[in-house]
Design a protein around this motif. Structure first.
Motif, PDB file in Angstrom:
ATOM      1  N   UNK A   1      -1.746  -9.009  18.267  1.00 50.86           N
ATOM      2  CA  UNK A   1      -3.151  -8.898  17.635  1.00 50.86           C
ATOM      3  C   UNK A   1      -3.257  -9.996  16.547  1.00 50.86           C
ATOM      4  N   UNK A   2      -4.358 -10.551  16.549  1.00 52.67           N
ATOM      5  CA  UNK A   2      -4.733 -11.774  15.402  1.00 52.67           C
ATOM      6  C   UNK A   2      -4.908 -10.837  14.113  1.00 52.67           C
ATOM      7  N   UNK A   3      -4.267 -11.297  13.002  1.00 55.01           N
ATOM      8  CA  UNK A   3      -4.561 -10.582  11.841  1.00 55.01           C
ATOM      9  C   UNK A   3      -6.089 -11.003  11.341  1.00 55.01           C
ATOM     10  N   UNK A   4      -6.619 -10.059  10.651  1.00 55.22           N
ATOM     11  CA  UNK A   4      -7.870 -10.434   9.802  1.00 55.22           C
ATOM     12  C   UNK A   4      -7.614  -9.670   8.486  1.00 55.22           C
ATOM     13  N   UNK A   5      -7.521 -10.694   7.344  1.00 50.64           N
ATOM     14  CA  UNK A   5      -7.285 -10.445   6.026  1.00 50.64           C
ATOM     15  C   UNK A   5      -8.591 -10.011   5.276  1.00 50.64           C
ATOM     16  N   UNK A   6      -8.619  -8.958   4.473  1.00 49.16           N
ATOM     17  CA  UNK A   6      -9.778  -8.739   3.632  1.00 49.16           C
ATOM     18  C   UNK A   6      -9.159  -8.309   2.080  1.00 49.16           C
ATOM     19  N   UNK A   7      -9.973  -8.899   1.278  1.00 47.14           N
ATOM     20  CA  UNK A   7      -9.572  -8.322  -0.080  1.00 47.14           C
ATOM     21  C   UNK A   7     -10.582  -7.624  -0.761  1.00 47.14           C
ATOM     22  N   UNK A   8     -10.122  -6.396  -1.470  1.00 49.34           N
ATOM     23  CA  UNK A   8     -10.834  -5.464  -2.195  1.00 49.34           C
ATOM     24  C   UNK A   8     -10.655  -5.795  -3.439  1.00 49.34           C
ATOM     25  N   UNK A   9     -11.710  -6.203  -4.419  1.00 53.70           N
ATOM     26  CA  UNK A   9     -11.794  -6.677  -5.929  1.00 53.70           C
ATOM     27  C   UNK A   9     -12.764  -5.994  -6.555  1.00 53.70           C
ATOM     28  N   UNK A  10     -12.375  -6.339  -7.723  1.00 49.70           N
ATOM     29  CA  UNK A  10     -13.287  -5.790  -8.841  1.00 49.70           C
ATOM     30  C   UNK A  10     -12.787  -5.286 -10.015  1.00 49.70           C
ATOM     31  N   UNK A  11     -13.551  -4.713 -10.902  1.00 55.76           N
ATOM     32  CA  UNK A  11     -13.015  -4.544 -12.507  1.00 55.76           C
ATOM     33  C   UNK A  11     -12.246  -3.140 -12.150  1.00 55.76           C
ATOM     34  N   UNK A  12     -11.517  -3.072 -13.402  1.00 53.60           N
ATOM     35  CA  UNK A  12     -10.454  -1.815 -13.515  1.00 53.60           C
ATOM     36  C   UNK A  12     -11.384  -0.633 -13.527  1.00 53.60           C
ATOM     37  N   UNK A  13     -10.827   0.380 -12.558  1.00 52.64           N
ATOM     38  CA  UNK A  13     -11.754   1.599 -12.505  1.00 52.64           C
ATOM     39  C   UNK A  13     -12.770   1.569 -11.302  1.00 52.64           C
ATOM     40  N   UNK A  14     -12.813   0.436 -10.770  1.00 49.46           N
ATOM     41  CA  UNK A  14     -14.083   0.501  -9.863  1.00 49.46           C
ATOM     42  C   UNK A  14     -14.007   1.281  -8.566  1.00 49.46           C
ATOM     43  N   UNK A  15     -12.833   1.878  -8.135  1.00 50.51           N
ATOM     44  CA  UNK A  15     -12.653   2.483  -6.922  1.00 50.51           C
ATOM     45  C   UNK A  15     -11.891   1.719  -5.781  1.00 50.51           C
ATOM     46  N   UNK A  16     -11.073   0.583  -6.172  1.00 51.40           N
ATOM     47  CA  UNK A  16     -10.309  -0.108  -5.241  1.00 51.40           C
ATOM     48  C   UNK A  16      -9.405   0.621  -4.456  1.00 51.40           C
ATOM     49  N   UNK A  17      -8.621   1.129  -5.312  1.00 48.85           N
ATOM     50  CA  UNK A  17      -7.636   1.996  -4.362  1.00 48.85           C
ATOM     51  C   UNK A  17      -8.306   3.130  -3.371  1.00 48.85           C
ATOM     52  N   UNK A  18      -9.100   3.810  -4.078  1.00 50.52           N
ATOM     53  CA  UNK A  18      -9.859   4.767  -3.382  1.00 50.52           C
ATOM     54  C   UNK A  18     -10.447   4.240  -2.036  1.00 50.52           C
ATOM     55  N   UNK A  19     -11.290   3.046  -1.979  1.00 53.02           N
ATOM     56  CA  UNK A  19     -11.803   2.417  -0.813  1.00 53.02           C
ATOM     57  C   UNK A  19     -10.586   2.080   0.091  1.00 53.02           C
ATOM     58  N   UNK A  20      -9.681   1.359  -0.186  1.00 55.39           N
ATOM     59  CA  UNK A  20      -8.507   1.230   0.842  1.00 55.39           C
ATOM     60  C   UNK A  20      -8.030   2.472   1.238  1.00 55.39           C
ATOM     61  N   UNK A  21      -7.638   3.560   0.577  1.00 51.31           N
ATOM     62  CA  UNK A  21      -7.176   4.515   1.197  1.00 51.31           C
ATOM     63  C   UNK A  21      -8.370   5.554   1.978  1.00 51.31           C
ATOM     64  N   UNK A  22      -9.452   5.452   1.767  1.00 50.32           N
ATOM     65  CA  UNK A  22     -10.428   6.014   2.457  1.00 50.32           C
ATOM     66  C   UNK A  22     -10.639   5.573   3.961  1.00 50.32           C
ATOM     67  N   UNK A  23     -10.015   4.318   4.207  1.00 54.04           N
ATOM     68  CA  UNK A  23     -10.420   3.721   5.468  1.00 54.04           C
ATOM     69  C   UNK A  23      -9.202   3.342   6.270  1.00 54.04           C
ATOM     70  N   UNK A  24      -7.975   3.245   5.727  1.00 56.54           N
ATOM     71  CA  UNK A  24      -6.777   2.935   6.055  1.00 56.54           C
ATOM     72  C   UNK A  24      -6.386   3.728   7.181  1.00 56.54           C
ATOM     73  N   UNK A  25      -5.937   3.491   8.345  1.00 49.82           N
ATOM     74  CA  UNK A  25      -5.367   4.133   9.500  1.00 49.82           C
ATOM     75  C   UNK A  25      -3.827   4.765   9.118  1.00 49.82           C
ATOM     76  N   UNK A  26      -3.263   4.129   8.194  1.00 52.36           N
ATOM     77  CA  UNK A  26      -1.917   4.341   7.976  1.00 52.36           C
ATOM     78  C   UNK A  26      -1.957   4.930   6.390  1.00 52.36           C
ATOM     79  N   UNK A  27      -1.034   5.617   5.985  1.00 51.52           N
ATOM     80  CA  UNK A  27      -0.914   6.106   4.652  1.00 51.52           C
ATOM     81  C   UNK A  27      -0.884   4.546   3.749  1.00 51.52           C
ATOM     82  N   UNK A  28      -1.880   4.335   3.040  1.00 52.20           N
ATOM     83  CA  UNK A  28      -1.865   2.977   2.257  1.00 52.20           C
ATOM     84  C   UNK A  28      -0.878   3.116   1.152  1.00 52.20           C
ATOM     85  N   UNK A  29      -0.491   1.787   1.114  1.00 54.15           N
ATOM     86  CA  UNK A  29       0.762   1.430   0.210  1.00 54.15           C
ATOM     87  C   UNK A  29      -0.028   1.343  -1.080  1.00 54.15           C
ATOM     88  N   UNK A  30       0.456   1.864  -2.202  1.00 52.19           N
ATOM     89  CA  UNK A  30      -0.328   1.811  -3.462  1.00 52.19           C
ATOM     90  C   UNK A  30       0.763   1.385  -4.333  1.00 52.19           C
TER      91      UNK A  30
END
Length: 196
Positions: free
Chosen positions: A15-44
């Motif tokens: 499969x072709x990899x498609x890379x997306x960045x989730x960025x923003x300020x401190x406490x904006x919810x980046x870790x939460x967003x990645x965790x909410x959509x990832x099909x694998x347990x997210x690496x944090x």
């Protein structure tokens, strides 16, 4: 990871990899967003906030925050047998911004997550991706206790051009986060040069 091809060639299809960045300020919810959509347990790389960080981490507006990302967040979504989406969440504090160039390399675009309680923490992320001409969308993370503004007000406050999509989302909600990612992919595709 390879999948068997169904095109009759007998060759494995990677499969072709498609890379997306989730960025923003401190406490904006980046870790939460990645965790909410990832099909694998997210690496944090979340670490507990300590007294030593009180001089550098401004907790105004996010006083209940107990952990912070110190390197990156990583998640994966299999879109099809031919495409896999890799999500990389950036750390939010200024002292970790040196990592952003490496994280952004090869990305098709970025979701800049915004917290209206601390809108000023979003300026650096918007500026970073604008200067590098990396397509991005602004996703307003609608925290329960955050003031509500419409897209036009957010656009004016962040001084982003009309071509940049602004979406409202709840980073805790899988479907809401997926819609922000879909909007980014569509925007990135619209910005890509036409094939020769």
């Amino acid at each position: 990871m390879a999948f068997s091809s169904t095109d009759g060639s007998g060759a494995d299809l990677v499969p072709a990899p498609v890379k997306i960045i989730v960025a923003g300020g401190f406490g904006a919810g980046k870790t939460t967003l990645v965790g909410s959509v990832s099909e694998i347990p997210p690496l944090t790389t979340e670490e507990v906030l300590t007294e030593a960080g009180t001089e550098v981490d401004d907790l105004s507006g996010v006083e209940r925050k107990k952990t912070t990302t110190v390197a990156l967040d990583f998640g994966r979504i299999t879109l099809s047998r031919r495409h896999v989406l890799y999500l990389f969440g950036t750390p939010g504090q200024a002292r970790f911004w040196f990592m952003w160039n490496d994280l952004a390399r090869g990305a098709i675009g970025t979701v800049v997550l915004v917290d209206t309680r601390r809108l000023e923490t979003s300026f650096a992320a918007v500026d970073f991706f604008e200067r590098r001409k990396i397509p991005f969308v602004v996703a307003v993370n609608c925290f329960d206790d955050a003031p509500r503004y419409d897209a036009a007000e957010i656009r004016e406050a962040l001084v982003v051009p009309d071509r940049v999509p602004i979406v409202m989302c709840d980073a805790r909600d899988r479907e809401s986060s997926k819609l922000a990612l879909i909007r980014l992919v569509k925007h990135a595709m619209s910005m890509a040069p036409a094939p020769a």
